[in-house]
Design an enzyme around this catalytic site. Sequence first.
Site, short mmCIF file in Angstrom:
data_model
loop_
_atom_site.label_atom_id
_atom_site.label_comp_id
_atom_site.label_asym_id
_atom_site.label_seq_id
_atom_site.Cartn_x
_atom_site.Cartn_y
_atom_site.Cartn_z
N LYS A 157 15.53 -0.27 5.39
CA LYS A 157 15.09 0.29 4.10
C LYS A 157 15.29 1.81 4.09
CE LYS A 157 12.38 1.27 0.48
NZ LYS A 157 12.71 1.11 -0.90
N LEU A 180 0.83 -1.21 0.00
CA LEU A 180 0.00 0.00 0.00
C LEU A 180 0.87 1.26 0.00
CD1 LEU A 180 -2.59 -1.31 2.62
CD2 LEU A 180 -2.85 -1.22 0.13
N PRO A 181 0.25 2.42 -0.30
CA PRO A 181 1.07 3.63 -0.44
C PRO A 181 1.83 4.05 0.82
CG PRO A 181 -1.11 3.96 -1.42
CD PRO A 181 -1.14 2.64 -0.72
N THR A 193 6.50 0.63 2.15
CA THR A 193 7.50 1.39 2.91
C THR A 193 6.74 2.32 3.85
OG1 THR A 193 9.01 1.36 1.03
CG2 THR A 193 9.43 2.99 2.75
N LYS A 225 9.23 10.95 -0.09
CA LYS A 225 8.51 10.24 0.98
C LYS A 225 9.50 9.50 1.89
CE LYS A 225 5.92 6.05 1.72
NZ LYS A 225 5.50 4.78 1.16
P1 NAD Z 1 0.80 2.73 -5.94
O1 NAD Z 1 0.21 4.00 -5.49
O2 NAD Z 1 1.08 2.51 -7.40
O3 NAD Z 1 -0.14 1.49 -5.48
C1 NAD Z 1 -0.82 1.42 -4.26
C2 NAD Z 1 -2.11 0.64 -4.49
O4 NAD Z 1 -2.77 0.46 -3.23
C3 NAD Z 1 -3.11 1.36 -5.40
O5 NAD Z 1 -3.50 0.49 -6.44
C4 NAD Z 1 -4.28 1.70 -4.46
O6 NAD Z 1 -5.53 1.69 -5.11
C5 NAD Z 1 -4.16 0.58 -3.44
N1 NAD Z 1 -4.82 0.86 -2.17
C6 NAD Z 1 -4.73 1.96 -1.39
N2 NAD Z 1 -5.44 1.80 -0.26
C7 NAD Z 1 -6.00 0.56 -0.33
C8 NAD Z 1 -6.84 -0.20 0.52
N3 NAD Z 1 -7.28 0.27 1.69
N4 NAD Z 1 -7.21 -1.44 0.13
C9 NAD Z 1 -6.77 -1.94 -1.04
N5 NAD Z 1 -5.98 -1.28 -1.91
C10 NAD Z 1 -5.60 -0.04 -1.55
O7 NAD Z 1 2.14 2.53 -5.09
P2 NAD Z 1 3.41 1.61 -5.47
O8 NAD Z 1 4.34 2.37 -6.34
O9 NAD Z 1 2.92 0.26 -5.88
O10 NAD Z 1 4.13 1.52 -4.03
C11 NAD Z 1 3.61 0.72 -2.98
C12 NAD Z 1 4.58 0.80 -1.80
O11 NAD Z 1 5.87 0.34 -2.22
C13 NAD Z 1 4.79 2.21 -1.25
O12 NAD Z 1 4.86 2.13 0.14
C14 NAD Z 1 6.11 2.64 -1.87
O13 NAD Z 1 6.80 3.58 -1.06
C15 NAD Z 1 6.86 1.33 -1.92
N6 NAD Z 1 7.89 1.24 -2.96
C16 NAD Z 1 7.65 1.70 -4.21
C17 NAD Z 1 8.65 1.61 -5.18
C18 NAD Z 1 8.41 2.12 -6.59
O14 NAD Z 1 9.39 2.26 -7.34
N7 NAD Z 1 7.18 2.39 -7.00
C19 NAD Z 1 9.89 1.04 -4.86
C20 NAD Z 1 10.10 0.53 -3.58
C21 NAD Z 1 9.08 0.64 -2.63
#
Ligand code: NAD
Length: 305
Positions: A177, A68-69, A102, A252
């Site tokens: 991390k 999740l975000p 994260t 973030k």
């Molecule tokens: P994103 O915003 O693309 O995806 C998050 C998903 O969670 C969305 O599809 C949203 O609809 C869903 N969501 C939100 N609340 C919800 C709920 N209550 N129930 C069900 N679904 C829900 O984010 P992302 O890029 O996939 O990143 C996810 C996590 O990974 C974050 O914490 C980010 O910091 C971490 N991260 C991201 C990257 C990257 O390069 N994108 C790299 C390493 C770590």
Amino acid sequence: MSAIRKVAFIGLGNMGAPMAENLIKAGHQVRVFDLVEAAMHTLEQAGAQRAATAGEAARGVDVVISMLPAGAHVRSLYLGDDGAPGLLDSLDAKPLLIDASTIAPDDARTVAEAAAERGLDYLDAPVSGGVGGARAGTLTFIVGGSAEAYAQARPLLEAMGKNVFHAGDSGAGQVAKLCNNMLLGILMSGTAEALALGVSNGLDPAVLSEIMKQSSGGNWALNVYNPWPGVMEQAPASNDYQGGFLVDLMGKDLGLATTLALESRAAIPMGAQARNLFALHAARGNGRLDFSSIQRFYRPGEQDA
Ligand code: NAD
């Protein structure tokens, strides 16, 4: 291959969707839930079962994985909010809980403690490797929690990643991390700064990069992610800083590292500089660019996004 597991996967965004797909490819039975309908549809086509709620997704599974975000979403999923019960109070079995988002270490510990009170194991397992690593199944998982739960989770994490580390107890995965990403922010801005200094003094950025790579300034940014456009064909810098790891996400993580430092009274002068640099860069409209676009900050005459 590991034993087939029944897995609930919650959060199918940029990272979660390809991670869930890799679990399906490895033969696991995956039930998915996301607030976005289209995300579930795509996973259904890839062989997942969809659920109407997170609670339904988690019914009868061996493992729940969330991606999740931010911390507020993770707390709300597991602990509930506004009077609505969280997943911890609606499970019909005792699955292993793994959160790969994260988030602040304190948030991870809060959920882990609430889970333990109900006899459940919760691991914080944030990842490094970005969307490319999620698609290729080469993520690094950095895990916090008990050794027993870690041993149980490891085969499943290996279906989505190449390296899996046990950093320590609950929250330790998130701490490690954040340390890594703070260092990454510092290294990338330092590399951009050195390149700009050299170019301002007549050096070819490719030649300077090669020299520093083979010298004591060598680092990951120079090796695989050069921030100067045209030096490295595959790097986001050579594609107008599209794709890769967003400035907003680096912001973030640096914000979480700053909070962690304040709470633990640790001095992070370099991390604080990097945090401010990326915040300013984002405020100038560059938040959706790859984080190596911090190079533009140092290039006279270069436009912000
Ligand atoms: P994103 O915003 O693309 O995806 C998050 C998903 O969670 C969305 O599809 C949203 O609809 C869903 N969501 C939100 N609340 C919800 C709920 N209550 N129930 C069900 N679904 C829900 O984010 P992302 O890029 O996939 O990143 C996810 C996590 O990974 C974050 O914490 C980010 O910091 C971490 N991260 C991201 C990257 C990257 O390069 N994108 C790299 C390493 C770590």
